[in-house]
Design an enzyme around this catalytic site. Structure first.
Site, mmCIF file in Angstrom:
data_model
loop_
_atom_site.group_PDB
_atom_site.id
_atom_site.type_symbol
_atom_site.label_atom_id
_atom_site.label_comp_id
_atom_site.label_asym_id
_atom_site.label_seq_id
_atom_site.Cartn_x
_atom_site.Cartn_y
_atom_site.Cartn_z
ATOM 1 N N ASP A 7 5.007 -2.377 6.293
ATOM 2 C CA ASP A 7 4.674 -0.966 6.497
ATOM 3 C C ASP A 7 4.106 -0.892 7.909
ATOM 4 O OD1 ASP A 7 4.165 1.745 6.069
ATOM 5 O OD2 ASP A 7 2.172 1.348 5.267
ATOM 6 N N GLU A 68 9.741 -0.128 6.813
ATOM 7 C CA GLU A 68 9.814 1.307 6.557
ATOM 8 C C GLU A 68 10.357 2.004 7.795
ATOM 9 O OE1 GLU A 68 6.947 3.702 4.056
ATOM 10 O OE2 GLU A 68 6.392 4.349 6.076
ATOM 11 N N ASP A 141 -1.563 0.672 2.898
ATOM 12 C CA ASP A 141 -0.556 -0.014 3.725
ATOM 13 C C ASP A 141 -0.114 -1.321 3.064
ATOM 14 O OD1 ASP A 141 -1.055 1.644 6.412
ATOM 15 O OD2 ASP A 141 -2.974 1.074 5.539
#
Length: 189
Positions: A7, A68, A141
């Site tokens: 992330d 991501e 996260d």
């Protein structure tokens, strides 16, 4: 298959490593969040992130990296930081000849919760449940990095079947067009 989920972010970058087995079996291997000082120059922050990613790639030896995808951000500087962090992660993976796959936030949410509009609490709860964790990964996260890895485990087989089907369809279309052109040439001579 072992997936390193990331992330991306400059202030906080979530790392999660997940092993997958037959079916939808997934197991958490490691999770953490790398932080860089907000008052440090950008080049220093990117270098710290790069070093951290390299340590994780070398320690856990994943077969693929799932990042991501920057989808939409109202805050341009946040979007820039996420994109820069994503680039650093992709570079470190490429240097090790590792494939890199990008997944949108809605793809990840849909994969782990069943809804592309799930909130962070729902994603964290499902990641905790799916991986059989005793404690929910924090901050968000960390949970998001694990969710990315799970998402990739579950979506990769479908993606590869789809790519194979598209390649077969393109080949069939090419052969068919060649036969039509040959038939037209014969009837015209």
């Amino acid at each position: 298959m072992r997936v390193f989920g990331v992330d991306p972010g400059l202030t906080r970058c979530g790392f999660g490593v997940v092993d997958g087995g037959p079916g939808r079996v997934v197991r958490a291997v490691a999770v953490d969040v790398l932080r860089t000082p907000v008052d440090a120059p950008l080049s220093v922050r990117l270098h710290e992130l790069y070093d951290g990613v390299c340590v994780w790639l070398d320690r856990y030896e994943p077969q693929v990296v799932a990042i991501e995808r920057v989808f939409a951000q109202h805050n341009v500087s946040t979007a820039m930081g996420v994109a820069q962090a994503s680039g650093v992660v992709a570079l470190a993976a490429a240097q090790r000849n590792l494939p890199v796959e990008f997944h949108t936030p809605s793809e990840v949410k849909a994969a782990v919760t069943g809804s592309g509009r799930a909130d962070k609490a729902q994603v964290t709860a499902m990641v905790t449940k799916l991986l059989g964790l005793k404690v929910a990964p924090k901050p968000a996260d960390a949970a998001d990095a694990l969710a990315l890895a799970i998402c990739h485990h579950w979506r990769a087989p479908m993606r590869s079947r789809l790519e194979e089907a598209q390649a077969r369809a393109a080949e069939l279309a090419r052969v068919h067009k060649a036969k039509l052109a040959e038939a037209a040439r014969r009837s015209g001579s």
